[in-house]
Design a protein around this motif. Structure first.
Motif, PDB file in Angstrom:
ATOM      1  N   THR A  21      -9.736 -11.247  16.203  1.00 31.71           N
ATOM      2  CA  THR A  21      -9.353 -12.654  16.051  1.00 31.71           C
ATOM      3  C   THR A  21     -10.564 -13.581  16.107  1.00 31.71           C
ATOM      4  N   PHE A  22     -11.585 -13.211  16.877  1.00 29.87           N
ATOM      5  CA  PHE A  22     -12.821 -14.001  16.904  1.00 29.87           C
ATOM      6  C   PHE A  22     -13.470 -13.991  15.524  1.00 29.87           C
ATOM      7  N   PHE A  28     -12.617 -17.892   8.884  1.00 27.15           N
ATOM      8  CA  PHE A  28     -11.727 -18.912   8.327  1.00 27.15           C
ATOM      9  C   PHE A  28     -12.253 -20.318   8.530  1.00 27.15           C
ATOM     10  N   SER A  29     -12.957 -20.571   9.616  1.00 27.77           N
ATOM     11  CA  SER A  29     -13.447 -21.930   9.873  1.00 27.77           C
ATOM     12  C   SER A  29     -14.508 -22.328   8.859  1.00 27.77           C
ATOM     13  N   ALA A  37      -7.573 -20.774  10.876  1.00 27.48           N
ATOM     14  CA  ALA A  37      -8.617 -20.710  11.901  1.00 27.48           C
ATOM     15  C   ALA A  37      -8.065 -21.158  13.253  1.00 27.48           C
ATOM     16  N   LYS A  38      -7.235 -22.197  13.253  1.00 29.20           N
ATOM     17  CA  LYS A  38      -6.634 -22.678  14.504  1.00 29.20           C
ATOM     18  C   LYS A  38      -5.693 -21.640  15.104  1.00 29.20           C
ATOM     19  N   VAL A  86     -15.470 -22.578  18.696  1.00 27.98           N
ATOM     20  CA  VAL A  86     -15.198 -24.022  18.706  1.00 27.98           C
ATOM     21  C   VAL A  86     -16.181 -24.765  17.821  1.00 27.98           C
ATOM     22  N   ARG A  87     -17.452 -24.463  17.962  1.00 28.69           N
ATOM     23  CA  ARG A  87     -18.453 -25.191  17.177  1.00 28.69           C
ATOM     24  C   ARG A  87     -18.382 -24.834  15.693  1.00 28.69           C
ATOM     25  N   SER A  88     -17.960 -23.610  15.380  1.00 25.41           N
ATOM     26  CA  SER A  88     -17.771 -23.251  13.971  1.00 25.41           C
ATOM     27  C   SER A  88     -16.605 -24.023  13.371  1.00 25.41           C
ATOM     28  N   SER A  89     -15.518 -24.148  14.142  1.00 22.07           N
ATOM     29  CA  SER A  89     -14.346 -24.864  13.625  1.00 22.07           C
ATOM     30  C   SER A  89     -14.632 -26.347  13.435  1.00 22.07           C
TER      31      SER A  89
END
Length: 121
Positions: A21-22, A28-29, A37-38, A86-89
């Motif tokens: 999932t990571f 996806f992000s 991605a969420k 988080v930072r990728s999204s």
């Protein structure tokens, strides 16, 4: 099969799901697919909770210095995974910061595997 063996197998399965999932969350992000991605990130956070529960219970059941160190390294690994996801999204993971976080992630994974499979007690 005892309770400890069940915890070990569950913990390993949760790590596998967390890595999948990571990876999906980060992939996806970057493609402009915010909703998948969420969803992956929410599943990843659920895996964090399950990992912490099973990991702490294994430390309590079989306390040894190497398992305690592995637990601390696993916290670091979860922290790096969360920072990267988080930072990728948000689209703010770039440049030197990106390199630093990915090196931290690789170091954490390596050390967790060394302590998880190489150092026995």
């Amino acid at each position: 099969m005892g309770t400890y063996d069940i915890m070990v197998h569950s913990h390993s399965l949760f790590w596998l799901i967390a890595f999948i999932t990571f990876t999906l969350s980060v992939v996806f992000s970057g493609k402009g697919k915010a909703k998948p991605a969420k969803i992956m990130h929410m599943i990843l956070r659920l895996c964090y909770i399950l990992l912490l529960i099973t990991g702490i219970s294994m430390i309590v059941m079989n306390f040894y210095w190497a398992t305690f160190v592995k637990g601390l390294l696993a916290f670091w690994l979860i922290f790096m995974m969360e920072l990267i996801a988080v930072r990728s999204s948000k689209g703010i993971l770039e440049g030197r910061q990106k390199t630093t976080f990915w090196i931290g992630f690789a170091a954490a994974v390596t050390l967790v595997f060394i302590f998880g499979y190489g150092v026995t007690g």
